[in-house]
Design an enzyme around this catalytic site. Structure first.
Site, mmCIF file in Angstrom:
data_model
loop_
_atom_site.group_PDB
_atom_site.id
_atom_site.type_symbol
_atom_site.label_atom_id
_atom_site.label_comp_id
_atom_site.label_asym_id
_atom_site.label_seq_id
_atom_site.Cartn_x
_atom_site.Cartn_y
_atom_site.Cartn_z
ATOM 1 C CG ASP A 64 -2.157 0.669 1.153
ATOM 2 O OD1 ASP A 64 -2.177 1.716 0.502
ATOM 3 O OD2 ASP A 64 -3.149 0.194 1.727
ATOM 4 C CG HIS A 66 -8.362 -0.228 5.751
ATOM 5 N ND1 HIS A 66 -8.335 -0.404 4.385
ATOM 6 C CD2 HIS A 66 -7.806 0.994 5.978
ATOM 7 C CE1 HIS A 66 -7.788 0.648 3.826
ATOM 8 N NE2 HIS A 66 -7.457 1.508 4.774
ATOM 9 C CG ASP A 67 -10.557 3.361 4.999
ATOM 10 O OD1 ASP A 67 -9.910 3.347 6.058
ATOM 11 O OD2 ASP A 67 -10.058 3.632 3.886
ATOM 12 C CD GLU A 82 -8.559 4.990 -0.746
ATOM 13 O OE1 GLU A 82 -9.414 4.797 0.115
ATOM 14 O OE2 GLU A 82 -7.505 5.601 -0.514
ATOM 15 C CG ASP A 111 -3.879 5.944 1.031
ATOM 16 O OD1 ASP A 111 -4.827 5.221 1.356
ATOM 17 O OD2 ASP A 111 -3.612 7.029 1.589
#
Ligand code: GLC
Length: 548
Positions: free
Chosen positions: A96, A320-321, A246, A196
């Protein structure tokens, strides 16, 4: 990279995956311990969220050194072992890359603060006019996006936490530094990268107030974004890597460009529009029942739009968000198995590459925390205060957090029914949901009828049938808000996929060409098909896949 359409990617949040050394905190060796489990599931690549050196203010998305491993997660030797052991099982590793910002503990930022002009140009240090804040932009975690540094008499930009300073991609030196980091990890045997919030990296030339919003319209899919991505890929051998961006508050037009192979940018993109269908007026912190009509429309728009533009979607419900999807769009009590498997079907058989977030494959739920002391996430803790200050009651605020907090997706992986769910030998860094005694991998991995077994089947279908990866998509039942249905076709072959998004029974027409169908998959024991009437009755949360 040509086989990415056949892949299924599994996302690991190492902090909550498996603790190998008994400190309550997951680590890299814990991931290595569980590789056989992941191989059994049948996934291809593992995306690990950041484990680089970090003060952990935003759980590792505040990177202090992109080449070093945070000791909490292990050592470089542990990572090398994970790469090697993954390789033996055909599992590639994706890292990431948090390149929109660094931690303020990063050496670059520290030098900038000490007055080094070279490093000040790595960030956005700006004079406010007359000592005023440069713009009215808001941080995504609440409050102003600017922080004043009295010693420099300048403000620096942070679209996220005050300890996450935005990098200045306008500066070619910054771009070279970041390319070096990619090369460093590629040399170690890393197969791909998730970038990200990468569509936020290009900021506008002038700083101006946003009279309409929080500033995002000026920097989301910003002016030089495509140029930057092309350059990054060109100079790091992008075509050999599996890459996903993302994309925050993005548009279909931009995502086509990001992922159309001719543009030489990324292989695919995440967008979040389908996960805002329960945001009241687009506001994350205002609860609303999910709008299923909007959900369907978004899938139609993005699936058909990306197909026509030759782009490629990263398909997902959980990360994870995000809160757990079975708690959000399913029914975790009465139809836990049915709704979890139906939601999986929706995603896995659409056009795109599916991502599974750890625990999704066993139907993990939100933890339903009832006290603010149970939360760990910086955004949740900030918003607890913000919502109270807005005049909401404590009970209402806790109800909103329980539905919306990012911690919903961050609770430890539930491996078995022993203490701490087999995640750790000691109390974990964040509380485990009470239901771990029932919902855990040990209870499902070898069961014929389990959510895990169903995910395995979905993954197998993609591997065995080129239609899933390469076929065209067209939607059916477009006017029925309760049914999400589509056809996939490749050459002579055609599949029909029905998903009942609700807990009510629904009857749909059997399409022409489907009279002599074969059942490919379903989450009920048998299908309720009335040949004479040419109808199918779909039971609560039923998923059914037929071929012509
Ligand atoms: C992304 C990450 C999130 C993080 C943010 C800032 O949205 O997924 O966890 O807080 O970027 O890096």
């Amino acid at each position: 990279m040509t086989d990415f359409k056949r892949k299924v990617i599994y996302q690991i949040y190492p902090k909550s995956f498996k603790d190998s050394d008994g400190d309550g905190f997951g680590d890299l060796r814990g991931v290595t311990e569980k590789l056989d489990y992941l191989q059994d599931l049948g996934v291809d690549d593992l995306w690990l969220t950041p484990f680089f050196l970090s003060p952990q203010n935003d759980n590792g998305y505040d990177v202090a050194d992109y080449r070093r491993i945070d000791p909490k997660f292990g050592t470089m030797a542990d990572l090398e072992e994970l790469i090697a052991e993954g390789g033996k099982r055909g599992l590639g590793l994706m890292l990431d890359m948090v390149f929109n910002h660094t931690s303020t503990s990063h050496e670059w930022f520290r030098r900038a603060m000490a007055g080094d002009e070279k490093y000040q140009k790595y960030y956005f240090f700006v004079d406010g006019e007359g000592g005023q804040v440069p713009t009215n932009w808001q941080s995504k975690f609440g409050g102003s996006a600017w922080e004043y540094v009295p010693s420099l008499r300048k403000w620096y930009l942070h679209l996220f936490d005050v300890t996450q300073a935005d990098l200045n991609w306008e500066n070619p030196e910054v771009r070279e530094e970041l390319k070096d980091i990619i090369r460093f990890w590629k040399d170690k045997g890393i197969k791909g990268f998730r970038f990200d919030v990468v569509n936020l990296i290009s900021k506008p030339d002038i700083w101006e107030d946003d009279a309409e919003g929080d500033g995002r319209r000026f920097y989301s899919d910003g002016p030089r974004i495509h140029e930057y991505l092309q350059e990054l890929m060109r100079d790091t051998g992008g075509e050999e890597m599996i890459t996903v961006g993302e994309m925050s508050s993005t548009t279909l037009e931009h995502c086509i460009r990001y992922s159309n192979p001719e543009e030489k940018e990324l292989l695919m993109c995440f967008n979040f529009h389908h996960l805002k269908i329960d945001y009241n007026n687009g506001q994350k912190w205002e609860l609303m029942e999910p709008n299923l009509t909007a959900l369907k429309q978004l899938f139609v728009e993005w699936q058909i739009g990306m197909q026509e533009g030759n782009g490629w979607n990263a398909l997902f419900w959980c990360n994870h968000d995000q809160p757990r999807i079975v708690s959000r769009l399913g029914n975790e009590e009465a139809y836990w198995y049915e709704s979890a498997t139906m939601l999986a079907t929706v995603i896995h058989l659409m056009r795109g590459t599916p991502y599974i977030f750890q625990g999704e494959e066993i139907g993990m739920t939100n933890p339903h925390y009832t006290s603010v002391s149970q939360y760990r996430d910086i955004e949740s803790i900030n918003y607890y205060e913000i919502l109270l200050a807005q005049g909401k009651s404590k009970a209402e605020t806790l109800e909103i957090l329980a539905a919306r907090s990012r911690d919903n997706g961050r609770t430890p992986m539930q491996w078995d029914d022993t203490a701490y769910a087999g995640f750790s030998e000691t109390e974990p860094w964040i509380e485990i949901p009470d239901n771990y005694k029932m919902i855990n991998t040990a209870a499902q991995q070898y069961e014929e009828r389990s959510i895990f077994a169903y995910y395995k089947q979905l993954i197998r279908l993609r591997k065995d049938n080129p239609l899933v990866a390469d076929g065209d998509i067209a939607f059916m039942e477009e006017d029925n808000p309760h049914i999400l249905a589509y056809q996939r076709s490749l050459g002579e072959e055609r599949w029909f996929v029905w998903n009942n998004l609700t807990g009510d029974q629904e009857t749909v027409r059997l399409p022409r060409g489907c009279e002599h169908h074969r059942i490919i998959l379903g989450n009920y024991e048998s299908a309720d098909i009335n040949q004479e009437k040419c109808e199918i009755t779909l039971r609560p949360y039923e998923a059914l896949v037929l071929s012509e």
